[in-house]
Scaffold this motif. Structure first.
Motif, PDB file in Angstrom:
ATOM      1  N   TRP A   1      51.513 -12.057 -24.213  1.00  0.00           N
ATOM      2  CA  TRP A   1      51.273 -13.282 -23.428  1.00  0.00           C
ATOM      3  C   TRP A   1      52.115 -14.159 -23.589  1.00  0.00           C
ATOM      4  N   GLU A   2      51.994 -15.073 -22.282  1.00  0.00           N
ATOM      5  CA  GLU A   2      53.130 -16.045 -22.356  1.00  0.00           C
ATOM      6  C   GLU A   2      52.710 -17.294 -21.816  1.00  0.00           C
TER       7      GLU A   2
ATOM      8  N   VAL B   1      49.121 -20.342  -8.900  1.00  0.00           N
ATOM      9  CA  VAL B   1      49.646 -19.135  -9.824  1.00  0.00           C
ATOM     10  C   VAL B   1      48.785 -18.149  -9.542  1.00  0.00           C
ATOM     11  N   ASN B   2      49.388 -16.959  -9.207  1.00  0.00           N
ATOM     12  CA  ASN B   2      48.511 -15.927  -8.757  1.00  0.00           C
ATOM     13  C   ASN B   2      47.929 -15.152  -9.715  1.00  0.00           C
ATOM     14  N   MET B   3      46.558 -15.077  -9.687  1.00  0.00           N
ATOM     15  CA  MET B   3      45.780 -14.400 -10.686  1.00  0.00           C
ATOM     16  C   MET B   3      46.048 -13.154 -11.289  1.00  0.00           C
ATOM     17  N   VAL B   4      46.577 -12.174 -10.131  1.00  0.00           N
ATOM     18  CA  VAL B   4      46.998 -10.831 -10.523  1.00  0.00           C
ATOM     19  C   VAL B   4      48.422 -10.748 -10.156  1.00  0.00           C
ATOM     20  N   GLU B   5      49.245 -10.146 -11.141  1.00  0.00           N
ATOM     21  CA  GLU B   5      50.442  -9.933 -10.958  1.00  0.00           C
ATOM     22  C   GLU B   5      50.866  -8.431 -11.313  1.00  0.00           C
TER      23      GLU B   5
ATOM     24  N   ARG C   1      59.799 -13.294 -16.584  1.00  0.00           N
ATOM     25  CA  ARG C   1      58.357 -13.648 -16.787  1.00  0.00           C
ATOM     26  C   ARG C   1      57.591 -12.713 -16.188  1.00  0.00           C
ATOM     27  N   LEU C   2      56.081 -12.762 -16.598  1.00  0.00           N
ATOM     28  CA  LEU C   2      54.950 -11.890 -16.102  1.00  0.00           C
ATOM     29  C   LEU C   2      54.698 -12.150 -14.627  1.00  0.00           C
ATOM     30  N   ILE C   3      54.706 -13.282 -14.450  1.00  0.00           N
ATOM     31  CA  ILE C   3      54.516 -14.009 -13.125  1.00  0.00           C
ATOM     32  C   ILE C   3      55.625 -13.978 -11.973  1.00  0.00           C
TER      33      ILE C   3
END
Length: 717
Positions: free
Chosen positions: A244-245, A42-46, A62-64
């Motif tokens: 947040w999610e 899961v990428n730390m930064v999006e 999603r945020l990711i």
């Protein structure tokens, strides 16, 4: 071959992995020599931006899994250690085809396990970059290193995933502090997405919008599994909109957190060539249990508080509002209260709202902040001098960000000094909202506070805030959400400047009760109001849950006993405040001798026994975080060799309560009743420390309101 960055302090070490083909991710976290491995990528930064969109196979909310986030590659890293021992790491990432640079800044204060992260995005390309969300923290759940293997079976729902839970806080005006535990399968239903061979598109999303950062939900969340022995906690450090999610991918669950977004809050930011934008910060930690991570958040908040004020020795505050003057102060009403409050041992006397109003309707007249001449015929100084002469610090209520429609100031300031919607002033309940980015707005609030301090010797301000003017302001902004975010940051900057100019000034944050209980507020203020709730019977849930969002010594839980209460009701009302910042109201000048004696007894026990430990304590909940209608509620504070516990019984159907305290296993425990003393009340509580099961067993009166405050002092057996 993945490359690794390892970084941390003596208690917490973080490992990150990256390669030429994959973005940066958090690969493990070690806290006090216990490691959680995070094998799923899961990428730390999006970064979501217009024209780039999601990197997901199909649509996703999603945020990711953004296309820009997927394309970020490691460039360099650097680390420093500040004079106070804080460790700092900066990792530079770049998406060369899109001309985007992202600098991830991580901060880890000494002796804490909470890491703070934020991202600065710079547009190195020639075309404008229209940002729609920036995520500085995302991770999958992971597993303990001691486990044989991570669960990777994609043909059916993972039992490990099914064991996780989400802890979420909900709020509304008068109903703050309502925390709930949601089994993850209720939030993220099993979809058998492995059959489609791709991750789900949805997630369990929690947001807050507008100016009330905690008006509906909390920017603090916990995700935990008792089966996996892992708990993650995180907080979004922002006084405005956020999201947040928690969601599920084929191999594991994940967490992601950000400030405002386009889809949720109408936030967008256009970054031209060479320009940068810095995200809202997010802090996180990992531990074995919920209690572990709440304790670490508490320690982090204490270490990183920006202005300590009186936090080392919190002052007792009397405020004239709640169930007392209710916004109708006058000289004749205040002077008897001041005299009586001084005899209780209060350190501060705060005059609440209405002191500036000549009309009898104080709400829409705010803004000029000149004392009423009808309420105070001899001037406000007669009252503030009386407060000082009684040995207390004079305080005033102020709502600096609001200007009433009927205030003279409303016509003196330019339109651009207010929140605007396409050039029109936003109006909320007959009020305008100042935009503190504008120099005229900033000059107005500066001159107001400076004048009141100089003219009346004010040493304490209660800053209130009651306005919700939509998603933000479109004036001098790329979007309404952008205008709100920049105002939020200007407000924090104003508070910092105010405290630098007046270092001895004490500040309370009140936002329609507790509608801004975020870390931007709590890290800058001495205390926070926790509610406007006027029913003392409902307050225990609010008081018990308040340390989830702020330091115990900041929790301004109202105690407003009334003269017609019986002794148990009176003591119950006082117990509401004793494991926080002692915050008193009520007609103390009308109390009987026994009632005044009980107030003094409460403050005496608070000062002698609780205060020496409160400012180093961490909270715990022997019965778990309370539900709104629970009959039995318990809040504990632990510091070294002592625990304090307040227990409330609300019309109990049983005469027994058992409080589990496994942290005291193997210790010799002595239990002492701190308040109220046995001779002060009519009802009897009895108690016993069960050394075999590590429980405090209580025998209580049934079918009535009753509360007690205990000290449990312990040594090794």
């Amino acid at each position: 071959m993945p490359q690794t960055i390892q970084w941390g302090n003596t208690r917490c070490q973080l490992s990150f992995e990256y390669s030429g083909q994959t973005p940066l991710r958090l690969s493990s976290i070690t806290v006090d020599d216990e490691t959680v491995c995070i094998p799923y990528e899961v990428n730390m930064v999006e970064i979501l931006a217009a024209g780039r969109g999601s990197g997901h196979l199909l649509s996703s909310s999603r945020l990711i899994q953004t296309s820009l986030g997927e394309g970020l590659r490691f460039v360099s890293s650097s680390r420093t250690t500040s004079d106070d021992g804080t460790e700092q790491l900066c990792i530079t990432l770049a998406n060369d085809p899109d001309g985007v640079e992202a600098k991830l800044s991580l901060t880890l204060p000494q002796h804490t396990t909470v890491c703070r992260c934020e991202v600065t995005v710079t547009n190195l390309g020639q075309q404008p970059l229209v940002l729609e969300s920036v995520v500085p923290f995302a991770t999958s759940f992971g597993h303990r290193q001691a486990d044989a293997k991570a669960e990777t079976d994609q043909e059916h729902a993972s039992p490990a995933f099914d064991s996780w839970n989400i802890m979420k806080g909900s709020a509304e005006w008068l109903g703050e502090g309502r925390w709930s535990v949601i089994p993850i399968r209720e939030a993220c239903p099993y979809l058998n997405s492995a059959m489609a061979n791709r991750d789900p598109e949805g997630a369990y999303m929690v947001t807050s919008d507008g100016t009330f950062s905690t008006g509906t939900s909390m920017p603090v969340g916990i995700v935990y599994s008792d089966e996996a022995h892992i708990a993650w906690a995180f907080q979004i450090e922002h006084n405005g909109a956020w999201r947040w999610e928690v969601g599920e991918n084929l191999a594991d669950g994940y967490i992601a957190a950000s400030g405002p977004t386009w889809i949720d809050h109408g936030w967008g930011k256009t970054v031209q060539h060479g320009e940068s934008f810095t995200s809202v910060p997010v802090s996180f930690t990992c531990g074995h249990t919920v209690r572990d991570v709440i304790g670490e958040l508490t320690r982090y908040r204490r270490v990183t508080h920006l202005w300590h004020g009186d936090l080392d020795k919190p002052k007792v505050v009397f405020n004239d509002y709640m169930n007392t003057l209710n916004g109708d102060p006058t000289t004749d009403k205040l002077l008897p209260l001041i005299k009586a409050a001084s005899t209780t041992g209060a350190d501060v006397f705060c005059i609440d709202c209405g002191w500036y109003d000549d009309t009898g309707f104080w709400w829409p007249s705010v803004g000029e902040w000149q004392p009423s001449t009808t309420r105070f015929p001899n001037g406000l100084s007669e009252v503030t001098d009386a407060i000082r002469d009684a040995g207390m610090v004079p305080g005033l209520w102020l709502e600096p960000e609001s200007i009433g429609m009927y205030s003279p100031v409303a016509d003196k300031l330019p339109d651009e000094a207010f929140f605007l919607h396409d050039g029109m002033r936003e109006v909320e309940q007959q009020r305008y909202m100042l935009d503190l980015r504008h120099p005229a707005a900033r000059a107005h609030v500066d001159s107001t506070v400076d004048r009141l301090i100089e003219q009346f010797g004010i040493g304490y301000f209660k800053f209130d805030f009651n306005v919700r003017p939509g998603p933000g302001t479109t004036a001098n902004a790329h979007s309404a959400g952008d205008g709100l975010l920049e105002h939020n940051r200007a407000y924090a900057d104003w508070i910092d400047d105010l405290r630098a100019r007046h270092p001895d000034l004490l500040l309370e944050s009140c936002s329609s009760g507790a509608m801004r209980s975020d870390f931007v507020q709590s890290s800058r203020f001495d205390l926070l109001s926790t509610s406007d709730q006027q029913d003392y019977q409902l307050y225990p849930v609010i008081a018990a849950a308040a340390p989830m969002m702020m330091l115990p010594e900041q929790c301004g839980n109202w105690a407003y006993p009334e003269h017609d209460m019986d002794v148990e009701q009176f003591a119950f009302a006082l117990a509401n405040t004793m494991l926080g910042r002692y915050y008193l109201s009520g007609y103390v000048n009308r109390f009987s001798d026994w009632q005044n004696a009980l107030v003094r007894e409460s403050i005496g026990a608070y000062r002698e026994h609780i205060l020496p430990h409160l400012t180093q304590s961490v909270p715990f909940w022997p019965l778990g975080l309370p539900r709104w209608t629970d009959q039995h509620i318990a809040l504990g504070m632990q510091d070294n060799d002592v625990c304090f516990v307040t227990v409330w019984a609300r019309n109990s159907d049983t005469d027994q309560i058992r409080l589990p305290m496994p942290q005291l296993a193997g210790k010799h425990v002595a239990v002492e009743l701190l308040f109220p003393a046995e001779q002060s009340t009519d009802c009897t509580w009895s108690w016993n420390w069960n050394a075999d099961e590590y429980t405090l067993d209580l025998h209580i009166p049934q079918h009535m309101l009753s509360a007690r405050v205990f000290a449990l002092r312990y040594t090794q057996q």
